[in-house]
Scaffold this active site. Structure first.
Site, PDB file in Angstrom:
ATOM      1  N   GLY A 382       0.805  -1.212   0.000  1.00 40.07           N
ATOM      2  CA  GLY A 382       0.000   0.000   0.000  1.00 40.07           C
ATOM      3  C   GLY A 382       0.839   1.262   0.000  1.00 40.07           C
ATOM      4  O   GLY A 382       0.483   2.256  -0.651  1.00 40.07           O
ATOM      5  N   CYS A 383       1.954   1.230   0.707  1.00 46.57           N
ATOM      6  CA  CYS A 383       2.830   2.407   0.759  1.00 46.57           C
ATOM      7  C   CYS A 383       3.488   2.682  -0.588  1.00 46.57           C
ATOM      8  O   CYS A 383       3.723   3.840  -0.946  1.00 46.57           O
ATOM      9  CB  CYS A 383       3.888   2.228   1.844  1.00 46.57           C
ATOM     10  SG  CYS A 383       3.255   2.427   3.526  1.00 46.57           S
ATOM     11  N   ILE A 384       3.796   1.633  -1.346  1.00 49.91           N
ATOM     12  CA  ILE A 384       4.336   1.851  -2.694  1.00 49.91           C
ATOM     13  C   ILE A 384       3.356   2.698  -3.493  1.00 49.91           C
ATOM     14  O   ILE A 384       3.722   3.701  -4.120  1.00 49.91           O
ATOM     15  CB  ILE A 384       4.589   0.518  -3.424  1.00 49.91           C
ATOM     16  CG1 ILE A 384       5.663  -0.304  -2.730  1.00 49.91           C
ATOM     17  CG2 ILE A 384       5.019   0.800  -4.877  1.00 49.91           C
ATOM     18  CD1 ILE A 384       5.832  -1.696  -3.328  1.00 49.91           C
TER      19      ILE A 384
END
Length: 419
Positions: A382-384
């Site tokens: 998700g952070c990507i």
């Protein structure tokens, strides 16, 4: 309405994701490379009781939903729900579609979730004991687990890629060296590294610049690992990592301060005193490098206590915009000399970590359990997406504590010395 169809409505039919449920129902496009499998009624209960991001996360972490296909690709397609969650009207519609029965089931959150009630017992937000527990929750998972995910550098912060082809280790070395060059480290100087993690910056400064470096961390496991690494490298005369709160550091008169990934844990209310404390630790002419995740503007929420990231990854974490942080540094007395955004570098860093976790998945699950491994797979993927879509950024800000005559000691064109 069939379960698979309900889940498709919640996730969004435009996501091009297939669904299959334990009741035999299916939805979504045939032949999709991504499929969400609803494995039990407990998944329905999680979603009914927390429609949107949190309910889906709980069902996945607990194993009542499986994802077939690439997690990053799934979250990229589900972007609206994974970042913005559902509107109130959409949540009401989802609960109606799922029915009353799932609402009445007692399904506690997975054990990996940090409950706000547990944190509240440790004091107000960012009290020392509460901060220590929040850091323990995330960083004291397992040093072996972190070795598999982070690689040999054991650097759990954004790397700096000198080229598209650079390896993760080359990029982490480049990051530490960039910080060292911005701080203008030289043999004999004293460096304070707050939130030092496993001691990467401390050891880099000692080994490559002859600096006497002190690092502090609230993770006991990090400190123990770092002290052993320092001894194994023969750097114990120059480098030290302590298990302690940065606010308890007694020494002062440092030539430089590095803060790589700590500001996110400070809390907005404490940021002014944080910079004041670090300002007091520097000698005149000393430099500070603040490296942290930020919001892209000052308009977004600083903190979502009910969201997945706060409950499972970084309890009590708060993000501010770089403009606001710069103002706090300036108001403290620092003169800002350089600033840069490295958000694309963090997306690349996270891709390497995801690849490392995938490559060591079986060992990771055996070490920390399926639930914790799934938390990491979900949050890193998700952070990507977040960094790629400019929903979060990573900034380095360089400041200097001027001497009494207003001199900075910074060369006219210092950028020429930075890679």
């Amino acid at each position: 309405m069939a379960l698979a169809t309900i889940f498709e409505k919640i996730v969004g039919s435009e996501a091009n994701v297939a669904f299959q449920a334990y009741d035999g129902s299916k939805a979504g496009p045939d032949g999709s490379d991504l499929c969400i499998e609803v494995k039990s009624p407990i998944a329905v209960a999680y979603l009914a009781q927390a429609p949107g991001e949190l309910g889906l996360a709980r069902a996945y972490i607990s194993g009542h939903i499986d994802v077939h296909g690439d997690m990053y690709a799934l979250l990229d397609r589900m972007w609206n729900i994974t970042t913005n969650d559902l509107t109130t009207q959409e949540k009401i519609a989802a609960v109606r579609a799922l029915g009353v029965k799932p609402l009445l089931m007692r399904v506690p959150p997975p054990p990996q979730e940090m409950r706000q009630s547990a944190l509240a017992k440790l004091g107000s937000r960012h009290a020392k004991q509460r901060d220590a527990e929040a850091i323990h929750h995330h960083y004291d998972v397992s040093n072996r687990f972190y070795e598999w995910v982070l690689g040999p550098s054991m650097a759990y912060t954004c790397a700096v890629f000198p080229s598209e082809e650079a390896t993760l280790e080359e990029a982490q070395y480049a990051k530490f060296d960039l910080v060292a060059r911005k701080l203008d480290l030289k043999p004999g100087m004293r460096l304070l590294d707050v939130g030092c993690g496993w001691g990467g910056m401390v050891m880099h400064a000692a080994k490559h610049y002859g600096v006497k470096a002190l690092g502090v961390t609230l993770s006991r496991q990090q400190a123990e690992w770092a002290q052993k690494a320092i001894a194994d490298a023969g750097l114990q005369d120059l480098a030290e990592v302590r298990f302690m709160d940065y606010r308890d550091v007694k020494e002062s008169n440092f030539d430089a301060v590095s803060s790589i990934g700590l500001t996110e844990h400070i809390g907005k209310a404490n940021v002014p005193s944080y910079f004041q404390f670090l300002y007091g630790k520097l000698k005149p002419g000393g430099r500070i490098l603040n490296h942290c995740i930020t919001r892209p503007t000052g308009k977004e929420k600083t903190f979502n206590k009910g969201g997945f990231i706060n409950r499972y990854v970084f309890p009590d974490g708060e993000l501010e915009s770089v403009g606001w942080l710069v103002r706090q540094m300036e108001d403290t007395g620092f003169e800002i000399r350089h600033e840069e955004n490295l958000r694309e570098h963090y997306a690349k860093t996270l891709r390497h970590w995801c690849d490392n976790l995938d490559a060591n998945w079986s060992d990771a699950v055996e070490e920390v359990g399926m639930g914790t491994a799934r938390v990491w797979a979900l949050y890193m993927a998700g952070c990507i997406v977040g960094f790629e879509r400019n929903k979060v950024q990573l900034h380095q800000v360089l400041g200097v504590k001027l001497d009494k005559n207003g001199r900075s000691g910074v060369p006219l064109r210092p950028a020429l010395n930075w890679p």
